[in-house]
Motif scaffolding. Structure first.
Motif, PDB file in Angstrom:
ATOM      1  N   LEU A 155      58.318   8.947  31.873  1.00 12.29           N
ATOM      2  CA  LEU A 155      58.601  10.378  31.916  1.00 12.29           C
ATOM      3  C   LEU A 155      57.812  11.135  30.851  1.00 12.29           C
ATOM      4  O   LEU A 155      57.393  12.271  31.053  1.00 12.29           O
ATOM      5  N   TYR A 156      57.597  10.479  29.709  1.00 14.01           N
ATOM      6  CA  TYR A 156      56.902  11.118  28.590  1.00 14.01           C
ATOM      7  C   TYR A 156      55.455  10.639  28.466  1.00 14.01           C
ATOM      8  O   TYR A 156      54.836  10.791  27.420  1.00 14.01           O
ATOM      9  N   SER A 157      54.949  10.062  29.535  1.00 19.49           N
ATOM     10  CA  SER A 157      53.583   9.544  29.521  1.00 19.49           C
ATOM     11  C   SER A 157      52.561  10.669  29.370  1.00 19.49           C
ATOM     12  O   SER A 157      52.769  11.795  29.835  1.00 19.49           O
ATOM     13  N   ASN A 158      51.445  10.351  28.723  1.00 22.10           N
ATOM     14  CA  ASN A 158      50.343  11.314  28.619  1.00 22.10           C
ATOM     15  C   ASN A 158      49.643  11.505  29.961  1.00 22.10           C
ATOM     16  O   ASN A 158      48.938  12.491  30.160  1.00 22.10           O
ATOM     17  N   ASN A 159      49.828  10.546  30.854  1.00 26.89           N
ATOM     18  CA  ASN A 159      49.269  10.642  32.198  1.00 26.89           C
ATOM     19  C   ASN A 159      50.148  11.582  33.029  1.00 26.89           C
ATOM     20  O   ASN A 159      51.310  11.280  33.304  1.00 26.89           O
ATOM     21  N   SER A 160      49.606  12.709  33.420  1.00 23.23           N
ATOM     22  CA  SER A 160      50.390  13.735  34.120  1.00 23.23           C
ATOM     23  C   SER A 160      50.957  13.237  35.442  1.00 23.23           C
ATOM     24  O   SER A 160      52.077  13.600  35.825  1.00 23.23           O
ATOM     25  N   ILE A 161      50.193  12.409  36.144  1.00 27.70           N
ATOM     26  CA  ILE A 161      50.675  11.888  37.433  1.00 27.70           C
ATOM     27  C   ILE A 161      51.881  10.982  37.217  1.00 27.70           C
ATOM     28  O   ILE A 161      52.901  11.099  37.909  1.00 27.70           O
ATOM     29  N   HIS A 162      51.772  10.076  36.249  1.00 32.35           N
ATOM     30  CA  HIS A 162      52.892   9.182  35.943  1.00 32.35           C
ATOM     31  C   HIS A 162      54.117   9.987  35.511  1.00 32.35           C
ATOM     32  O   HIS A 162      55.248   9.688  35.919  1.00 32.35           O
ATOM     33  N   SER A 163      53.882  10.987  34.688  1.00 29.87           N
ATOM     34  CA  SER A 163      54.977  11.810  34.182  1.00 29.87           C
ATOM     35  C   SER A 163      55.674  12.564  35.313  1.00 29.87           C
ATOM     36  O   SER A 163      56.908  12.610  35.381  1.00 29.87           O
ATOM     37  N   PHE A 164      54.889  13.140  36.219  1.00 29.03           N
ATOM     38  CA  PHE A 164      55.488  13.923  37.304  1.00 29.03           C
ATOM     39  C   PHE A 164      56.233  13.027  38.295  1.00 29.03           C
ATOM     40  O   PHE A 164      57.329  13.378  38.753  1.00 29.03           O
ATOM     41  N   VAL A 165      55.646  11.893  38.632  1.00 28.63           N
ATOM     42  CA  VAL A 165      56.317  10.964  39.554  1.00 28.63           C
ATOM     43  C   VAL A 165      57.634  10.480  38.945  1.00 28.63           C
ATOM     44  O   VAL A 165      58.649  10.368  39.645  1.00 28.63           O
ATOM     45  N   SER A 166      57.630  10.222  37.657  1.00 32.34           N
ATOM     46  CA  SER A 166      58.854   9.799  36.977  1.00 32.34           C
ATOM     47  C   SER A 166      59.880  10.922  36.955  1.00 32.34           C
ATOM     48  O   SER A 166      61.076  10.692  37.144  1.00 32.34           O
ATOM     49  N   ALA A 167      59.407  12.148  36.736  1.00 31.84           N
ATOM     50  CA  ALA A 167      60.305  13.307  36.750  1.00 31.84           C
ATOM     51  C   ALA A 167      60.926  13.486  38.134  1.00 31.84           C
ATOM     52  O   ALA A 167      62.118  13.795  38.261  1.00 31.84           O
TER      53      ALA A 167
END
Length: 287
Positions: A155-167
């Motif tokens: 959720l707090y990843s610097n990778n925006s795609i990973h962060s959004f998918v987690s969100a």
């Protein structure tokens, strides 16, 4: 970054300002984006989209308190809008509680909330005749069990795609808690025909997907905003570091040692300032 909101809210001004803004925003948001409930002459607004964000930021207690206060005021103003009466408070509160604990890496509470909900549902007449109705809820439960901790980590990843998918995953899990308990209340209090539950499957999947998406946008943008504010503000960064040290290191550093023996062998026990400098170096890696 994982406990960033917890440390930010230790600042009294930030806490009360955030709580006030959250209450005001919820009052406004609840007036928009309404969905017709199949089998009932009522509508449901999109407040479940806010539950993931409030649980993430304020935790299970304050997040639930905000939801409760706003709903009590709304209930006093227009009780007819609450088709389950005071029981209408239950689904959103359980959603925020689930979000609050999940965001803090405690999977036990949301898992128990889901399990208790499934027991209630499958023991109802709807659960016996249409056990496939909560298919989307079951998928959310399986996602929680299988990837709950991974979701919070990314959720707090610097990778925006990973962060959004987690969100999106986080929001989906929380939104479906609200749906599960809403379905339970409808079956126990109103005895809605099973056919209406079956007809509602495509509709509720669309509605909850939309709610989960909205919730993920709120979460994603909030995390991005907070990250940028921390990068720009040295004072805020220092405050968070101090709170982190107080909670995680200070008691561990207050240890009794033989100073002469330590000096003899050239061993140094890291003090609070040393730890702070090391953490500041780590903080610089936040992008």
């Amino acid at each position: 970054m994982q406990d960033i909101f917890k440390y930010l809210l230790k600042n009294r001004n930030i806490k009360f300002t955030s709580l006030a803004l959250a209450i005001i925003f919820l009052f406004i948001f609840m007036s928009f984006l309404r969905f017709k409930m199949i089998g009932m002459h009522s509508v449901i607004n999109a407040y479940p989209s806010i539950a993931p964000l409030y649980g993430l930021i304020f935790g299970p207690f304050y997040g639930s308190l905000i939801i409760l206060l706003v709903n009590i005021v709304k209930f006093l103003i227009n009780p007819k809008a609450y088709y389950f009466g005071i029981f209408s408070f239950l689904p959103p509160i359980l959603s925020v509680v689930s979000a609050g604990y999940l965001a803090r890496n405690n999977l036990k509470v949301p898992i128990l909330i889901y399990m208790f909900g499934f027991i209630l549902y499958f023991n109802s007449y709807v659960g016996r005749e249409a056990p496939y109705h909560p298919i989307f809820d079951i998928l959310a439960f399986l996602l929680l069990i299988g990837a709950g901790k991974k979701i919070i980590k990314l959720l707090y990843s610097n990778n925006s795609i990973h962060s959004f998918v987690s969100a999106l995953s986080f929001s989906y899990i929380v939104v479906m808690v609200d749906h599960l308990y809403g379905s339970i209340l409808a079956s126990y209090l109103y005895h809605i025909p099973v056919n209406d539950y079956v007809k509602a499957i495509p509709t509720y999947i669309f509605e909850r997907t939309l709610m989960a998406f909205l919730g993920s946008v709120f979460i994603f943008l909030t995390i991005k905003l907070v990250r940028e504010l921390i990068k720009m503000s040295d004072e805020l960064k220092s405050f968070i570091l101090n709170e982190y040290i107080k909670e995680n290191f200070k008691t561990k550093l207050d240890i009794k040692v033989d100073k002469e023996l330590m000096e003899k062998y050239g061993i140094k026990v890291p003090d609070e300032e040393f730890v702070k400098k090391e953490l500041e170096n780590i903080f610089k890696t936040i992008k």
